[in-house]
Motif scaffolding. Structure first.
Motif, short mmCIF file in Angstrom:
data_model
loop_
_atom_site.label_atom_id
_atom_site.label_comp_id
_atom_site.label_asym_id
_atom_site.label_seq_id
_atom_site.Cartn_x
_atom_site.Cartn_y
_atom_site.Cartn_z
N ILE A 10 0.88 -1.18 0.00
CA ILE A 10 0.00 0.00 0.00
C ILE A 10 0.91 1.22 0.00
O ILE A 10 1.61 1.50 0.97
CB ILE A 10 -0.92 0.02 1.25
N HIS A 11 0.90 1.95 -1.10
CA HIS A 11 1.77 3.11 -1.25
C HIS A 11 1.16 4.35 -0.59
O HIS A 11 1.90 5.17 -0.05
CB HIS A 11 2.04 3.39 -2.73
N LYS A 12 -0.17 4.44 -0.64
CA LYS A 12 -0.84 5.61 -0.07
C LYS A 12 -2.26 5.22 0.32
O LYS A 12 -2.96 4.54 -0.45
CB LYS A 12 -0.88 6.75 -1.08
N TYR A 37 -2.94 -14.95 6.92
CA TYR A 37 -2.13 -13.74 7.01
C TYR A 37 -0.78 -14.11 7.62
O TYR A 37 -0.71 -14.58 8.75
CB TYR A 37 -2.83 -12.68 7.86
N LEU A 38 0.27 -13.91 6.87
CA LEU A 38 1.62 -14.19 7.34
C LEU A 38 2.27 -12.94 7.93
O LEU A 38 3.08 -13.04 8.84
CB LEU A 38 2.48 -14.75 6.20
N ALA A 39 1.91 -11.78 7.40
CA ALA A 39 2.40 -10.50 7.92
C ALA A 39 1.49 -9.39 7.40
O ALA A 39 1.02 -9.45 6.26
CB ALA A 39 3.83 -10.25 7.46
N ARG A 40 1.23 -8.40 8.26
CA ARG A 40 0.50 -7.19 7.85
C ARG A 40 0.83 -6.10 8.85
O ARG A 40 0.64 -6.25 10.04
CB ARG A 40 -1.00 -7.44 7.74
N SER A 41 1.41 -5.04 8.33
CA SER A 41 1.89 -4.01 9.23
C SER A 41 2.20 -2.71 8.49
O SER A 41 2.43 -2.72 7.28
CB SER A 41 3.16 -4.49 9.94
N ASN A 42 2.21 -1.64 9.25
CA ASN A 42 2.72 -0.38 8.72
C ASN A 42 4.09 -0.07 9.34
O ASN A 42 4.67 0.97 9.07
CB ASN A 42 1.73 0.76 8.98
N ARG A 43 4.60 -0.98 10.13
CA ARG A 43 5.95 -0.86 10.71
C ARG A 43 6.94 -1.53 9.77
O ARG A 43 7.23 -2.71 9.88
CB ARG A 43 5.96 -1.49 12.09
N ILE A 44 7.44 -0.75 8.84
CA ILE A 44 8.27 -1.25 7.75
C ILE A 44 9.65 -0.58 7.82
O ILE A 44 9.74 0.64 7.93
CB ILE A 44 7.61 -0.96 6.39
N PRO A 52 6.68 1.54 1.24
CA PRO A 52 5.21 1.57 1.23
C PRO A 52 4.69 2.03 2.60
O PRO A 52 5.40 1.96 3.61
CB PRO A 52 4.81 0.12 0.96
N GLN A 53 3.45 2.50 2.63
CA GLN A 53 2.82 2.91 3.87
C GLN A 53 2.40 1.69 4.70
O GLN A 53 2.42 1.73 5.92
CB GLN A 53 1.60 3.79 3.56
#
Length: 96
Positions: A10-12, A37-44, A52-53
């Motif tokens: 998710i870029h934006k 779901y193996l991973a989902r986060s905004n902590r990148i 990405p966001q």
């Protein structure tokens, strides 16, 4: 080990409320098609390229399961929520 992963970058996020509605609805669809779901986060932490966001990685046992999930009537009904609230890139990776 999952043989196929669906990767979303998710870029934006342009409409947080609409995107959150999508997130709430998509989980059931993923589960119904045996996705995990193996991973989902905004902590990148970026390594290279544009950060990405948010990122999501969903595992499936087969490409057939993955394709059925994202071409299902249930997913088609909520797809506009994602399309109208984000700018994103998504792709499948298959482990031979």
């Amino acid at each position: 080990m999952k043989r196929v992963v669906f990767v979303v970058l998710i870029h934006k996020i342009s409409n947080q409320q609409m995107y959150e509605q999508y997130i709430q609805l998509v989980v059931e669809i993923i589960n119904a098609h045996h996705g995990e779901y193996l991973a989902r986060s905004n902590r990148i932490t970026p390594f290279c390229g544009k950060q990405p966001q948010r990122s999501i990685i969903i595992g499936f046992d087969t490409m057939e399961q993955a394709l059925k999930c994202f071409s299902s009537k249930a997913y088609s009904a909520i797809k506009p929520l994602r399309e109208n609230s984000t700018t994103s890139t998504a792709f499948f990776l298959e482990n031979p």
